[in-house]
Design a protein around this motif. Structure first.
Motif, short mmCIF file in Angstrom:
data_model
loop_
_atom_site.label_atom_id
_atom_site.label_comp_id
_atom_site.label_asym_id
_atom_site.label_seq_id
_atom_site.Cartn_x
_atom_site.Cartn_y
_atom_site.Cartn_z
N ASN A 181 0.87 -1.44 -0.01
CA ASN A 181 -0.08 0.08 0.06
C ASN A 181 0.62 1.41 -0.03
OD1 ASN A 181 -2.44 -1.50 0.10
ND2 ASN A 181 -2.44 -1.53 2.49
N GLY A 182 0.74 2.33 -0.96
CA GLY A 182 1.42 3.23 -1.12
C GLY A 182 2.91 3.27 -1.64
N ASN A 183 3.05 1.83 -2.26
CA ASN A 183 4.42 1.53 -2.72
C ASN A 183 5.51 1.79 -1.57
OD1 ASN A 183 3.42 0.89 -5.13
ND2 ASN A 183 3.82 2.68 -5.89
N VAL A 184 5.10 1.56 -0.16
CA VAL A 184 6.05 1.61 0.83
C VAL A 184 6.39 0.42 1.38
CG1 VAL A 184 6.50 2.75 3.22
CG2 VAL A 184 5.06 3.99 1.28
N ALA A 185 7.74 -0.01 1.44
CA ALA A 185 8.10 -1.41 1.74
C ALA A 185 7.70 -1.48 3.43
CB ALA A 185 9.63 -1.58 1.78
N LYS A 186 7.38 -2.69 3.83
CA LYS A 186 6.81 -2.80 5.20
C LYS A 186 7.85 -3.83 6.00
CE LYS A 186 2.21 -1.26 4.69
NZ LYS A 186 2.32 -0.72 3.44
N ILE A 187 8.07 -4.95 5.13
CA ILE A 187 8.86 -6.03 5.53
C ILE A 187 10.28 -5.68 5.79
CG2 ILE A 187 9.57 -8.31 5.03
CD1 ILE A 187 7.21 -9.07 3.78
N LYS A 188 10.73 -5.08 4.92
CA LYS A 188 12.23 -4.43 4.90
C LYS A 188 12.71 -3.84 6.44
CE LYS A 188 15.76 -2.01 2.10
NZ LYS A 188 15.96 -1.15 0.86
N PRO A 189 11.96 -2.72 6.60
CA PRO A 189 12.24 -1.89 7.99
C PRO A 189 11.96 -2.65 9.12
CG PRO A 189 10.32 -0.96 7.10
CD PRO A 189 11.02 -1.91 5.83
N ALA A 190 10.90 -3.72 9.01
CA ALA A 190 10.57 -4.60 10.19
C ALA A 190 11.67 -5.58 10.37
CB ALA A 190 9.42 -5.40 9.85
N LEU A 191 12.29 -6.18 9.44
CA LEU A 191 13.38 -7.19 9.67
C LEU A 191 14.75 -6.14 10.04
CD1 LEU A 191 12.93 -9.77 6.69
CD2 LEU A 191 12.23 -10.00 9.14
N GLU A 192 15.03 -5.10 9.27
CA GLU A 192 16.12 -4.43 9.92
C GLU A 192 16.15 -4.02 11.04
OE1 GLU A 192 17.25 -1.84 5.91
OE2 GLU A 192 15.56 -0.99 6.98
N ASP A 193 14.97 -3.90 11.81
CA ASP A 193 14.55 -3.73 13.29
C ASP A 193 14.88 -5.04 14.06
OD1 ASP A 193 14.16 -1.08 13.16
OD2 ASP A 193 12.17 -1.37 13.04
N LEU A 194 14.40 -6.11 13.40
CA LEU A 194 15.06 -7.37 14.04
C LEU A 194 16.40 -7.85 14.22
CD1 LEU A 194 13.73 -10.17 15.03
CD2 LEU A 194 13.63 -10.94 12.64
N MET A 195 16.93 -7.34 13.21
CA MET A 195 18.41 -7.47 13.12
C MET A 195 19.14 -6.86 14.29
SD MET A 195 18.54 -9.98 11.04
CE MET A 195 16.67 -10.44 10.49
N LYS A 196 18.46 -5.47 14.37
CA LYS A 196 19.23 -4.62 15.66
C LYS A 196 19.07 -5.30 16.94
CE LYS A 196 18.60 -0.24 13.20
NZ LYS A 196 17.85 1.12 13.20
N GLN A 197 17.89 -5.95 16.90
CA GLN A 197 17.46 -6.48 18.20
C GLN A 197 18.37 -7.74 18.59
OE1 GLN A 197 13.22 -7.49 18.32
NE2 GLN A 197 12.70 -5.48 17.75
N LEU A 198 18.67 -8.47 17.29
CA LEU A 198 19.39 -9.81 17.50
C LEU A 198 21.06 -9.26 17.48
CD1 LEU A 198 17.48 -11.99 15.05
CD2 LEU A 198 17.55 -11.99 17.36
N ASN A 199 21.34 -8.25 17.36
CA ASN A 199 22.67 -7.65 17.05
C ASN A 199 23.26 -8.37 15.94
OD1 ASN A 199 24.70 -5.87 18.03
ND2 ASN A 199 25.73 -7.60 19.38
N LEU A 200 22.86 -8.34 14.97
CA LEU A 200 23.24 -8.90 13.59
C LEU A 200 23.54 -7.96 12.63
CD1 LEU A 200 21.43 -12.14 13.36
CD2 LEU A 200 23.61 -11.84 14.01
#
Length: 217
Positions: A181-200
């Motif tokens: 929706n709106g041509n805005v990526a949603k999965i990409k930023p969510a996974l980038e946040d996940l990697m920060k939580q996992l310290n990867l």
């Protein structure tokens, strides 16, 4: 036959001129061009996937997301979600009117719709994930067609499995958000946040903005 005709026939015989009519002889302009060598993929782009396979994967992803079975599951899940929201709203209204028994009944009904919705979405996500990743390398994960929470769940599981195998990195194919929706990526930023939580450490593939490269070691 005159003398000139006789001499001309001798010249043709010596030169070996073909009897093919001149209009049918191929000229330089008529000869088909030499086939060009196929272009090689850019260095570093999709290192484990040949270019023809990459195009095949893209076509297959689009087909899978339009598959009747998959779209039907998602549509039914959306209907259950609408029914769930309606029941919860009615339950809230009933509670506001101090109709406790009715509020509880509507709440339980909403929860049943919620469980059905979750089951349908789980079936849809499992189907498209399996279809998109059936013949991919173990260090690569295609997340097309998944909702954000589903993509996080599958990515977290794949990262744990990759670490157990001793892999140094994993590639997460998240897409560019062109179909969101709106041509805005949603999965990409969510996974980038996940990697920060996992310290990867994570970076976007410089040759493909729709791929995240996660370093595991």
């Amino acid at each position: 036959m005159g003398l000139l005709d006789f001499l001309f026939s001798i010249v043709k015989a010596i030169c070996g001129e073909s009897s093919q009519p001149e209009g049918e002889k191929p000229t330089g302009a008529q000869r088909p061009p030499r086939p060009q060598e196929p272009l090689s993929p850019l260095p570093g782009a999709w290192p484990t996937v040949p270019q023809q396979d990459r195009l095949r994967y893209q076509d297959r992803n689009q087909a899978n997301q339009q598959n009747e079975h998959y779209t039907s599951l998602r549509a039914k899940a959306n209907q259950e979600g609408d029914a769930m929201a309606k029941c919860f709203q009615q339950s809230h209204d009933a509670y506001s009117r101090r109709e406790g028994a009715l509020a509880k009944e509507l709440s339980e009904k909403g929860k049943r719709h919620e469980r059905t919705m979750e089951a349908l979405n789980a079936e849809a996500s499992a189907w498209i994930f399996r279809e998109n990743n059936s013949d991919r390398e173990s260090g690569e994960l295609d997340l097309h067609g998944l909702y954000v929470k589903e993509a996080i769940t599958y990515s977290d599981k794949a990262i744990k499995e990759a670490r157990q195998r001793g892999d140094s990195q994993i590639r997460l194919i998240v897409g560019k958000g062109l179909h969101s929706n709106g041509n805005v990526a949603k999965i990409k930023p969510a996974l980038e946040d996940l990697m920060k939580q996992l310290n990867l450490p994570v970076e976007v593939d410089p040759q493909n903005a729709g791929v995240l490269i996660v370093q595991l070691a």
